[in-house]
Design a protein around this motif. Sequence first.
Motif, PDB file in Angstrom:
ATOM      1  N   ILE A  78       0.841  -1.201   0.000  1.00 57.19           N
ATOM      2  CA  ILE A  78       0.000   0.000   0.000  1.00 57.19           C
ATOM      3  C   ILE A  78       0.879   1.255   0.000  1.00 57.19           C
ATOM      4  O   ILE A  78       0.636   2.199  -0.761  1.00 57.19           O
ATOM      5  CB  ILE A  78      -0.971  -0.002   1.207  1.00 57.19           C
ATOM      6  CG1 ILE A  78      -2.023  -1.092   1.019  1.00 57.19           C
ATOM      7  CG2 ILE A  78      -1.622   1.359   1.383  1.00 57.19           C
ATOM      8  CD1 ILE A  78      -2.893  -1.326   2.224  1.00 57.19           C
ATOM      9  N   LYS A  79       1.931   1.248   0.809  1.00 56.19           N
ATOM     10  CA  LYS A  79       2.833   2.394   0.874  1.00 56.19           C
ATOM     11  C   LYS A  79       3.514   2.615  -0.483  1.00 56.19           C
ATOM     12  O   LYS A  79       3.614   3.744  -0.970  1.00 56.19           O
ATOM     13  CB  LYS A  79       3.886   2.162   1.957  1.00 56.19           C
ATOM     14  CG  LYS A  79       4.779   3.342   2.186  1.00 56.19           C
ATOM     15  CD  LYS A  79       5.722   3.093   3.341  1.00 56.19           C
ATOM     16  CE  LYS A  79       6.612   4.300   3.575  1.00 56.19           C
ATOM     17  NZ  LYS A  79       7.529   4.071   4.686  1.00 56.19           N
ATOM     18  N   LYS A  80       3.932   1.531  -1.109  1.00 54.59           N
ATOM     19  CA  LYS A  80       4.578   1.609  -2.419  1.00 54.59           C
ATOM     20  C   LYS A  80       3.615   2.190  -3.468  1.00 54.59           C
ATOM     21  O   LYS A  80       3.985   3.046  -4.266  1.00 54.59           O
ATOM     22  CB  LYS A  80       5.045   0.218  -2.843  1.00 54.59           C
ATOM     23  CG  LYS A  80       5.845   0.181  -4.098  1.00 54.59           C
ATOM     24  CD  LYS A  80       6.308  -1.239  -4.386  1.00 54.59           C
ATOM     25  CE  LYS A  80       7.063  -1.336  -5.697  1.00 54.59           C
ATOM     26  NZ  LYS A  80       7.479  -2.692  -5.993  1.00 54.59           N
ATOM     27  N   LYS A  81       2.378   1.737  -3.447  1.00 57.69           N
ATOM     28  CA  LYS A  81       1.377   2.233  -4.394  1.00 57.69           C
ATOM     29  C   LYS A  81       1.061   3.711  -4.151  1.00 57.69           C
ATOM     30  O   LYS A  81       0.870   4.474  -5.092  1.00 57.69           O
ATOM     31  CB  LYS A  81       0.079   1.411  -4.310  1.00 57.69           C
ATOM     32  CG  LYS A  81       0.192   0.021  -4.869  1.00 57.69           C
ATOM     33  CD  LYS A  81       0.405   0.091  -6.365  1.00 57.69           C
ATOM     34  CE  LYS A  81       0.536  -1.295  -6.946  1.00 57.69           C
ATOM     35  NZ  LYS A  81       0.796  -1.273  -8.374  1.00 57.69           N
ATOM     36  N   LEU A 139       1.476   6.684  -6.777  1.00 59.38           N
ATOM     37  CA  LEU A 139       0.365   7.576  -7.113  1.00 59.38           C
ATOM     38  C   LEU A 139       0.740   9.051  -6.914  1.00 59.38           C
ATOM     39  O   LEU A 139       0.373   9.909  -7.721  1.00 59.38           O
ATOM     40  CB  LEU A 139      -0.870   7.237  -6.276  1.00 59.38           C
ATOM     41  CG  LEU A 139      -1.656   6.006  -6.704  1.00 59.38           C
ATOM     42  CD1 LEU A 139      -2.701   5.662  -5.659  1.00 59.38           C
ATOM     43  CD2 LEU A 139      -2.306   6.236  -8.050  1.00 59.38           C
ATOM     44  N   THR A 140       1.471   9.330  -5.848  1.00 59.18           N
ATOM     45  CA  THR A 140       1.904  10.697  -5.573  1.00 59.18           C
ATOM     46  C   THR A 140       2.815  11.197  -6.688  1.00 59.18           C
ATOM     47  O   THR A 140       2.678  12.332  -7.163  1.00 59.18           O
ATOM     48  CB  THR A 140       2.640  10.771  -4.214  1.00 59.18           C
ATOM     49  OG1 THR A 140       1.788  10.248  -3.200  1.00 59.18           O
ATOM     50  CG2 THR A 140       3.029  12.190  -3.875  1.00 59.18           C
ATOM     51  N   ARG A 141       3.738  10.350  -7.122  1.00 58.54           N
ATOM     52  CA  ARG A 141       4.641  10.703  -8.209  1.00 58.54           C
ATOM     53  C   ARG A 141       3.863  10.976  -9.502  1.00 58.54           C
ATOM     54  O   ARG A 141       4.104  11.954 -10.202  1.00 58.54           O
ATOM     55  CB  ARG A 141       5.630   9.554  -8.433  1.00 58.54           C
ATOM     56  CG  ARG A 141       7.036  10.036  -8.606  1.00 58.54           C
ATOM     57  CD  ARG A 141       8.017   8.885  -8.783  1.00 58.54           C
ATOM     58  NE  ARG A 141       8.577   8.529  -7.489  1.00 58.54           N
ATOM     59  CZ  ARG A 141       8.754   7.302  -7.038  1.00 58.54           C
ATOM     60  NH1 ARG A 141       8.437   6.264  -7.774  1.00 58.54           N
ATOM     61  NH2 ARG A 141       9.291   7.081  -5.872  1.00 58.54           N
ATOM     62  N   THR A 142       2.913  10.122  -9.785  1.00 64.28           N
ATOM     63  CA  THR A 142       2.093  10.278 -10.983  1.00 64.28           C
ATOM     64  C   THR A 142       1.279  11.559 -10.917  1.00 64.28           C
ATOM     65  O   THR A 142       1.158  12.281 -11.915  1.00 64.28           O
ATOM     66  CB  THR A 142       1.156   9.060 -11.149  1.00 64.28           C
ATOM     67  OG1 THR A 142       1.928   7.862 -11.151  1.00 64.28           O
ATOM     68  CG2 THR A 142       0.369   9.152 -12.427  1.00 64.28           C
ATOM     69  N   LYS A 143       0.749  11.865  -9.753  1.00 65.09           N
ATOM     70  CA  LYS A 143      -0.038  13.083  -9.574  1.00 65.09           C
ATOM     71  C   LYS A 143       0.827  14.317  -9.839  1.00 65.09           C
ATOM     72  O   LYS A 143       0.392  15.255 -10.518  1.00 65.09           O
ATOM     73  CB  LYS A 143      -0.618  13.145  -8.166  1.00 65.09           C
ATOM     74  CG  LYS A 143      -1.477  14.359  -7.923  1.00 65.09           C
ATOM     75  CD  LYS A 143      -2.030  14.399  -6.525  1.00 65.09           C
ATOM     76  CE  LYS A 143      -2.828  15.671  -6.305  1.00 65.09           C
ATOM     77  NZ  LYS A 143      -3.248  15.822  -4.933  1.00 65.09           N
ATOM     78  N   ARG A 144       2.071  14.324  -9.329  1.00 64.11           N
ATOM     79  CA  ARG A 144       2.987  15.440  -9.561  1.00 64.11           C
ATOM     80  C   ARG A 144       3.290  15.615 -11.044  1.00 64.11           C
ATOM     81  O   ARG A 144       3.309  16.717 -11.568  1.00 64.11           O
ATOM     82  CB  ARG A 144       4.301  15.222  -8.796  1.00 64.11           C
ATOM     83  CG  ARG A 144       4.318  15.962  -7.487  1.00 64.11           C
ATOM     84  CD  ARG A 144       5.685  15.945  -6.848  1.00 64.11           C
ATOM     85  NE  ARG A 144       5.566  15.131  -5.652  1.00 64.11           N
ATOM     86  CZ  ARG A 144       6.361  14.137  -5.305  1.00 64.11           C
ATOM     87  NH1 ARG A 144       7.379  13.805  -6.052  1.00 64.11           N
ATOM     88  NH2 ARG A 144       6.164  13.465  -4.204  1.00 64.11           N
ATOM     89  N   GLU A 145       3.514  14.496 -11.729  1.00 61.87           N
ATOM     90  CA  GLU A 145       3.795  14.544 -13.162  1.00 61.87           C
ATOM     91  C   GLU A 145       2.600  15.100 -13.939  1.00 61.87           C
ATOM     92  O   GLU A 145       2.766  15.903 -14.857  1.00 61.87           O
ATOM     93  CB  GLU A 145       4.152  13.152 -13.693  1.00 61.87           C
ATOM     94  CG  GLU A 145       5.493  12.646 -13.234  1.00 61.87           C
ATOM     95  CD  GLU A 145       5.746  11.196 -13.611  1.00 61.87           C
ATOM     96  OE1 GLU A 145       4.918  10.592 -14.333  1.00 61.87           O
ATOM     97  OE2 GLU A 145       6.779  10.658 -13.181  1.00 61.87           O
ATOM     98  N   LEU A 146       1.406  14.677 -13.566  1.00 62.53           N
ATOM     99  CA  LEU A 146       0.198  15.154 -14.230  1.00 62.53           C
ATOM    100  C   LEU A 146      -0.012  16.649 -13.993  1.00 62.53           C
ATOM    101  O   LEU A 146      -0.413  17.380 -14.904  1.00 62.53           O
ATOM    102  CB  LEU A 146      -1.027  14.364 -13.770  1.00 62.53           C
ATOM    103  CG  LEU A 146      -1.140  12.937 -14.294  1.00 62.53           C
ATOM    104  CD1 LEU A 146      -2.281  12.210 -13.617  1.00 62.53           C
ATOM    105  CD2 LEU A 146      -1.324  12.932 -15.797  1.00 62.53           C
ATOM    106  N   GLU A 147       0.244  17.115 -12.782  1.00 67.61           N
ATOM    107  CA  GLU A 147       0.117  18.542 -12.472  1.00 67.61           C
ATOM    108  C   GLU A 147       1.106  19.359 -13.307  1.00 67.61           C
ATOM    109  O   GLU A 147       0.763  20.408 -13.848  1.00 67.61           O
ATOM    110  CB  GLU A 147       0.364  18.801 -10.975  1.00 67.61           C
ATOM    111  CG  GLU A 147      -0.803  18.470 -10.091  1.00 67.61           C
ATOM    112  CD  GLU A 147      -1.997  19.383 -10.310  1.00 67.61           C
ATOM    113  OE1 GLU A 147      -1.811  20.589 -10.560  1.00 67.61           O
ATOM    114  OE2 GLU A 147      -3.128  18.881 -10.250  1.00 67.61           O
ATOM    115  N   SER A 148       2.317  18.849 -13.408  1.00 70.44           N
ATOM    116  CA  SER A 148       3.336  19.520 -14.201  1.00 70.44           C
ATOM    117  C   SER A 148       2.915  19.599 -15.669  1.00 70.44           C
ATOM    118  O   SER A 148       3.026  20.648 -16.313  1.00 70.44           O
ATOM    119  CB  SER A 148       4.663  18.778 -14.067  1.00 70.44           C
ATOM    120  OG  SER A 148       5.610  19.304 -14.939  1.00 70.44           O
TER     121      SER A 148
END
Length: 102
Positions: A9-12, A16-25
């Motif tokens: 769960i922590k890994k996922k 997800l946090t990394r993906t969210k940052r990329e999408l915001e960028s």
Amino acid sequence: MPKLDQKLIKKKLIELTRTKRELESEKNKNIEILKNSVKPKLDSDLLKKSEAAKEYNISEKTIDRMRSKPKGLKYAQKSPKATVWIVRKDLEDYLKKDRHDR
């Protein structure tokens, strides 16, 4: 078993946090592109020689040739090494005139 689930769960969540940052960028980049493309193009806009070449899909060398002709393209330049400025209307008029003169 629950410890393994927590790690997964922590890994996922990190993923997800990394993906969210990329999408915001990516979203911010797209917004900037839209802002620049929606900007109205006025006849009185001043363009640098490089901007004019890029926007009208012609080389800077071609613009130099157009400037050097007798009764050629109008431009403004304070000194030989200064930036060349071209009024959008003058460039469009010159391109139209040149096309019909051939």
